[in-house]
Design an enzyme around this catalytic site. Structure first.
Site, mmCIF file in Angstrom:
data_model
loop_
_atom_site.group_PDB
_atom_site.id
_atom_site.type_symbol
_atom_site.label_atom_id
_atom_site.label_comp_id
_atom_site.label_asym_id
_atom_site.label_seq_id
_atom_site.Cartn_x
_atom_site.Cartn_y
_atom_site.Cartn_z
ATOM 1 N N ARG A 147 12.923 66.164 70.508
ATOM 2 C CA ARG A 147 12.860 67.524 71.030
ATOM 3 C C ARG A 147 12.250 67.488 72.429
ATOM 4 O O ARG A 147 11.297 66.748 72.681
ATOM 5 C CB ARG A 147 12.002 68.427 70.124
ATOM 6 N N HIS A 171 22.127 65.310 75.490
ATOM 7 C CA HIS A 171 21.939 65.678 74.082
ATOM 8 C C HIS A 171 23.066 65.112 73.220
ATOM 9 O O HIS A 171 23.764 65.838 72.497
ATOM 10 C CB HIS A 171 21.859 67.195 73.932
#
Length: 310
Positions: free
Chosen positions: A225, A273
């Site tokens: 994260r 990502h």
């Protein structure tokens, strides 16, 4: 009577998941009406993505569980209208993808590929890379993903330390927990991999203080994260040489803004990502297994602890 299963996610997800979900339901022998449009009072299960327009669960009085399509649940755990069980996604396909991505970048750092790959004859300096048994790797976060990564790196011969909030026991891994354990884990981290959930307790896990606890010249890999890292502190540590390089796949704002310092920094690798993505086929099987369990009065898998946030 067929179950009513509401698919509550963006339209492009429905296109991806409709067929795999129907096939998984058929394979499990579950008769179901699967749709994006079912009256709330008639819904038995909700297949859900946190960026869905559905944010008020109050009308879903018959629903037995919300089955998340994502591994991350930080955007739903604080929803006060959600009173029924919430299961996070643990997808075997996602796990394998994460293991492969992390292993690739660990090996890149371990072998010094950025240094050794030559494009000209101007610098011919042979060196002998260390063996895996001579390298210390620390995994911060020993959930399903962290444990799978740790086990793979142990298999390859690395000295692996893992840190988690609560005690864990993984064969071949030095498992630490608590504040003192985290400091010890960072002290060992020639290569650190961040796989913690995003909670108030984990925000800025790597900050100006904890970065100094790592060996000088350590490398960081973050597929977890974006909020796990204090960006300003990391940039300062990279500039000072305390951290040699960082590979970052997740960010506080995505896409990463064009003017962010990470783009131009010579010691930062940015990936968009891509470390792990839920695979529709295997994810559909995981969702249907929880539906089967709910109908058989068995415990749901991978239930979220709202107090912990994961």
């Amino acid at each position: 009577m067929p179950l009513n299963i509401l698919f509550a996610a963006r339209p492009e997800r429905w296109v991806t998941y409709e067929t795999p979900l129907r096939q998984a339901l058929d394979a499990a022998g579950i008769a179901a009406h699967l749709s994006t449009d079912i009256a709330p009072q008639d819904v038995d299960y909700i297949v859900y993505a946190p960026n869905s327009p559905l944010q008020d669960f109050t009308p879903y009085t018959r629903a037995k569980a919300v089955l998340n399509l994502w591994a991350g649940v930080e955007n739903i755990t604080n929803n006060e209208t959600l009173k029924i069980p919430l299961a996070r996604m643990v997808d075997p396909g996602l796990t394998k993808g994460m293991v492969e991505w992390v292993t690739g970048h660990v090996m890149r750092y371990h072998l010094g590929l950025d240094t050794d790959i030559r494009k000209t004859d101007s610098d011919w300096t042979p060196r002998t890379p260390p063996l895996a048994q001579e390298r210390q790797v620390t995994i911060l976060g020993l959930g399903a993903l962290g444990a799978a990564v740790a086990e793979t790196l142990v298999y390859l011969g690395f000295n692996v330390t893992g840190w988690s909030r609560s005690p864990k026991d993984i064969a071949g891994v030095t498992c630490l927990h608590g504040d003192a354990g985290r400091a010890d884990a960072l002290h060992r981290a020639e290569i650190a991999v961040l796989l913690l959930p995003n909670t108030p307790d984990t925000e800025n896990t790597l900050n100006a203080e904890t970065l100094t606890q790592m060996p000088a010249g350590a490398c960081i890999i973050n597929p977890g994260r974006g909020a796990l890292i204090d960006d300003d502190a990391l940039l300062a540590a990279l500039d000072s040489g305390q951290i040699a390089h960082a590979t970052l796949d997740v960010f506080r704002v995505e896409p990463l803004p064009a003017d962010h310092p990470y783009w131009a920094h010579p010691k930062v690798t940015v990936t968009p990502h891509i470390a792990a993505e839920t695979r529709a086929t295997t994810a559909a099987q995981a969702i249907v297994e929880n539906i089967r369990r709910g109908e058989a009065d068995e415990d749901f898998l991978h239930l979220v602890d709202r107090a912990k946030g994961y």
